[in-house]
Design a protein around this motif. Structure first.
Motif, PDB file in Angstrom:
ATOM      1  N   ALA A   1       0.839  -1.198   0.000  1.00 53.31           N
ATOM      2  CA  ALA A   1       0.000   0.000   0.000  1.00 53.31           C
ATOM      3  C   ALA A   1       0.875   1.249   0.000  1.00 53.31           C
ATOM      4  O   ALA A   1       2.075   1.181   0.245  1.00 53.31           O
TER       5      ALA A   1
ATOM      6  N   SER B   1       0.541   5.677   1.116  1.00 49.65           N
ATOM      7  CA  SER B   1      -0.266   6.728   1.720  1.00 49.65           C
ATOM      8  C   SER B   1       0.086   8.043   1.052  1.00 49.65           C
ATOM      9  O   SER B   1       1.208   8.245   0.585  1.00 49.65           O
TER      10      SER B   1
ATOM     11  N   VAL C   1      -4.924   9.610   2.614  1.00 48.71           N
ATOM     12  CA  VAL C   1      -5.536   8.292   2.481  1.00 48.71           C
ATOM     13  C   VAL C   1      -4.448   7.240   2.260  1.00 48.71           C
ATOM     14  O   VAL C   1      -3.364   7.543   1.776  1.00 48.71           O
TER      15      VAL C   1
ATOM     16  N   SER D   1      -3.863   3.632   0.236  1.00 46.56           N
ATOM     17  CA  SER D   1      -4.427   2.898  -0.896  1.00 46.56           C
ATOM     18  C   SER D   1      -3.675   1.600  -1.119  1.00 46.56           C
ATOM     19  O   SER D   1      -2.448   1.603  -1.254  1.00 46.56           O
ATOM     20  N   GLU D   2      -4.421   0.525  -1.177  1.00 45.28           N
ATOM     21  CA  GLU D   2      -3.850  -0.792  -1.447  1.00 45.28           C
ATOM     22  C   GLU D   2      -3.354  -0.854  -2.887  1.00 45.28           C
ATOM     23  O   GLU D   2      -4.011  -0.362  -3.804  1.00 45.28           O
TER      24      GLU D   2
ATOM     25  N   CYS E   1      -3.606   8.837   8.154  1.00 48.73           N
ATOM     26  CA  CYS E   1      -4.637   8.723   7.116  1.00 48.73           C
ATOM     27  C   CYS E   1      -6.034   8.830   7.734  1.00 48.73           C
ATOM     28  O   CYS E   1      -6.273   8.363   8.848  1.00 48.73           O
TER      29      CYS E   1
ATOM     30  N   ASN F   1      -8.250   2.661   1.502  1.00 49.38           N
ATOM     31  CA  ASN F   1      -8.889   2.119   0.300  1.00 49.38           C
ATOM     32  C   ASN F   1      -8.435   0.689   0.078  1.00 49.38           C
ATOM     33  O   ASN F   1      -7.268   0.359   0.271  1.00 49.38           O
TER      34      ASN F   1
ATOM     35  N   VAL G   1      -9.066  -2.490  -2.993  1.00 47.00           N
ATOM     36  CA  VAL G   1      -9.545  -2.753  -4.345  1.00 47.00           C
ATOM     37  C   VAL G   1     -10.326  -4.056  -4.338  1.00 47.00           C
ATOM     38  O   VAL G   1      -9.929  -5.017  -3.684  1.00 47.00           O
TER      39      VAL G   1
ATOM     40  N   TYR H   1     -16.027  -1.050   5.159  1.00 48.62           N
ATOM     41  CA  TYR H   1     -15.733  -0.419   3.874  1.00 48.62           C
ATOM     42  C   TYR H   1     -17.032  -0.295   3.079  1.00 48.62           C
ATOM     43  O   TYR H   1     -17.937  -1.111   3.226  1.00 48.62           O
TER      44      TYR H   1
END
Length: 144
Positions: free
Chosen positions: A65, A67, A77, A79-80, A110, A114, A116, A133
């Motif tokens: 991930a 940030s 945030v 994010s993966e 964060c 997120n 996916v 989520y």
């Protein structure tokens, strides 16, 4: 099983799982081992990035991930980028990996994390929804 940050000696195993992730994603993008190798090096050296492994006598899962601040708002945030768990190790280990990822995101300051959801996998959707989520957008891709 233990969830921990990846170490340099995990590289070859993480790259194998990244390839499995790429194949399973169904994306029409070929896996590039050299590029993935550079990404791994960045993931373990950049404090704004993360590479977790699920370790059971060696890495059996990877969650990568990054940030950063959103482009349109001063909101940080996480994010993966990659999430793969070898089929024999799926189940409760997914929760442990998400716990470690979310804790890292909090430490990074964060406000959101997120994940996916590739394709229409109902198991992944249920896991994410149980964890709080919600679906926020859907991406479309076209070769040109």
């Amino acid at each position: 099983m233990l969830v921990r940050k990846a170490l340099p000696q995990d590289k070859s195993r993480v790259l194998m799982m990244a390839r499995s992730f790429q194949v399973a994603s169904g994306l029409p993008i070929p896996f590039n081992a050299a590029y993935a190798s550079m990404l791994f090096d960045t993931l373990i050296s950049n404090p704004a990035m993360l590479c977790l492994v699920l370790d059971d006598s060696g890495p059996q899962g990877v969650l990568a991930a990054q940030s950063g601040t959103l482009p349109l708002a001063p909101v940080k945030v996480a994010s993966e980028l990659i999430w793969w768990i070898e089929p024999a190790y799926r189940g409760r280990s997914a929760v442990a990996m998400l716990d470690a990822y979310e804790e890292w995101a909090r430490e990074q300051g964060c406000v959101f994390v997120n994940m996916v959801g590739l394709g229409a996998d109902p198991l992944t959707t249920r896991l994410y929804e149980r964890r709080g989520y919600s679906a926020t957008e859907r991406h479309f891709m076209k070769s040109i």
